[in-house]
Design a protein around this motif. Structure first.
Motif, mmCIF file in Angstrom:
data_model
loop_
_atom_site.group_PDB
_atom_site.id
_atom_site.type_symbol
_atom_site.label_atom_id
_atom_site.label_comp_id
_atom_site.label_asym_id
_atom_site.label_seq_id
_atom_site.Cartn_x
_atom_site.Cartn_y
_atom_site.Cartn_z
ATOM 1 N N HIS A 1 0.828 -1.197 0.000
ATOM 2 C CA HIS A 1 0.000 0.000 0.000
ATOM 3 C C HIS A 1 0.869 1.256 0.000
ATOM 4 O O HIS A 1 0.549 2.258 -0.658
ATOM 5 C CB HIS A 1 -0.918 -0.010 1.219
ATOM 6 N N GLY B 1 2.566 1.773 -3.582
ATOM 7 C CA GLY B 1 1.681 1.830 -4.736
ATOM 8 C C GLY B 1 1.457 0.503 -5.438
ATOM 9 O O GLY B 1 0.686 0.431 -6.405
ATOM 10 N N GLU C 1 -2.211 -0.675 -5.524
ATOM 11 C CA GLU C 1 -3.050 -0.029 -6.540
ATOM 12 C C GLU C 1 -2.851 -0.689 -7.898
ATOM 13 O O GLU C 1 -3.813 -0.860 -8.665
ATOM 14 C CB GLU C 1 -2.726 1.457 -6.617
ATOM 15 N N ARG D 1 -10.323 -2.549 -1.588
ATOM 16 C CA ARG D 1 -10.859 -1.548 -2.522
ATOM 17 C C ARG D 1 -11.347 -0.306 -1.758
ATOM 18 O O ARG D 1 -11.156 0.825 -2.223
ATOM 19 C CB ARG D 1 -11.995 -2.154 -3.341
ATOM 20 N N LEU E 1 -8.296 1.711 -0.791
ATOM 21 C CA LEU E 1 -7.682 2.385 -1.926
ATOM 22 C C LEU E 1 -8.495 3.605 -2.381
ATOM 23 O O LEU E 1 -7.946 4.546 -2.940
ATOM 24 C CB LEU E 1 -7.514 1.409 -3.102
#
Length: 206
Positions: free
Chosen positions: A60, A63, A66, A202, A205
């Motif tokens: 996380h 990145g 993602e 999700r 994010l």
């Protein structure tokens, strides 16, 4: 595996915590055999929790998480792979180490076999349930404390049935019922936990 010190920290924690009880309580064999399964299960539970917060945190932060969410592969499969990797480096070593530590409590061969089988069924449940809490606390300040508050109540049934299986075997009642419940919990966790973790990832994010 690139962060070997974290894995070794959990193992040393497990060894030290479980070894302190025989030293503090004394050498009475009957008492050690009685408390041994519970102590080993609590030690395994706490050692598993040490690595939960870092299950998604590094990905996380840089990145990678993602990119996983944007990849053509299903995110739930990547999350399931994360769960498997966490269990292989955090849960499986505890399963293999527990019978050796059980000798400190005077557990016989049948009790050690039941302890190993119970941990083999129970530690994946801890990783799967813990992954949900790890995803929910991503990026939250003081996430470690919040993670503990979220997952510890959910760990209690696994702890009860896992330690109870060994105690039932020792008392001659048979551990089939306890193991069946652990297996049922594992199947439910295998089916639902990756989807719940994916949804939590999700949300984090977004």
């Amino acid at each position: 595996m690139r962060r070997k010190t974290e894995v070794l920290t959990a193992l040393f924690f497990f060894v030290i915590v479980t070894s302190l009880f025989p030293l503090g309580i004394g050498p009475e064999p009957a008492l050690l055999r009685k408390i041994g399964p519970g102590v080993l299960w609590v030690g395994a539970l706490l050692a598993t929790m040490l690595g939960l917060q870092r299950m998604f945190a590094a990905d996380h932060a840089d990145g990678t998480l993602e990119q996983m969410a944007l990849a053509p592969s299903l995110l739930v499969l990547l999350v399931a792979g994360k769960n498997l990797a966490h269990w292989l480096v955090s849960g499986l070593p505890l399963v293999l180490l527990a019978p050796v530590l059980g000798l400190q409590f005077g557990l016989d061969g049948e009790a050690l076999a039941m302890l190993t089988l119970g941990l083999l069924l129970g530690t994946p449940v801890l990783s799967l349930i813990g992954s949900i809490g790890a995803a929910l606390t991503l990026g939250v300040r003081g996430g470690g404390v919040l993670l503990s508050l979220l997952v510890l109540p959910l760990f209690i049934p696994t702890l009860i049935f896992g330690a109870g299986a060994v105690q039932a075997q020792q008392s001659g009642l048979g551990a089939g019922g306890h193991l069946s419940l652990l297996a049922a919990m594992l199947l439910l966790a295998l089916f639902f936990a990756p989807w719940a973790t994916t949804a939590a990832v999700r949300i984090a994010l977004e």
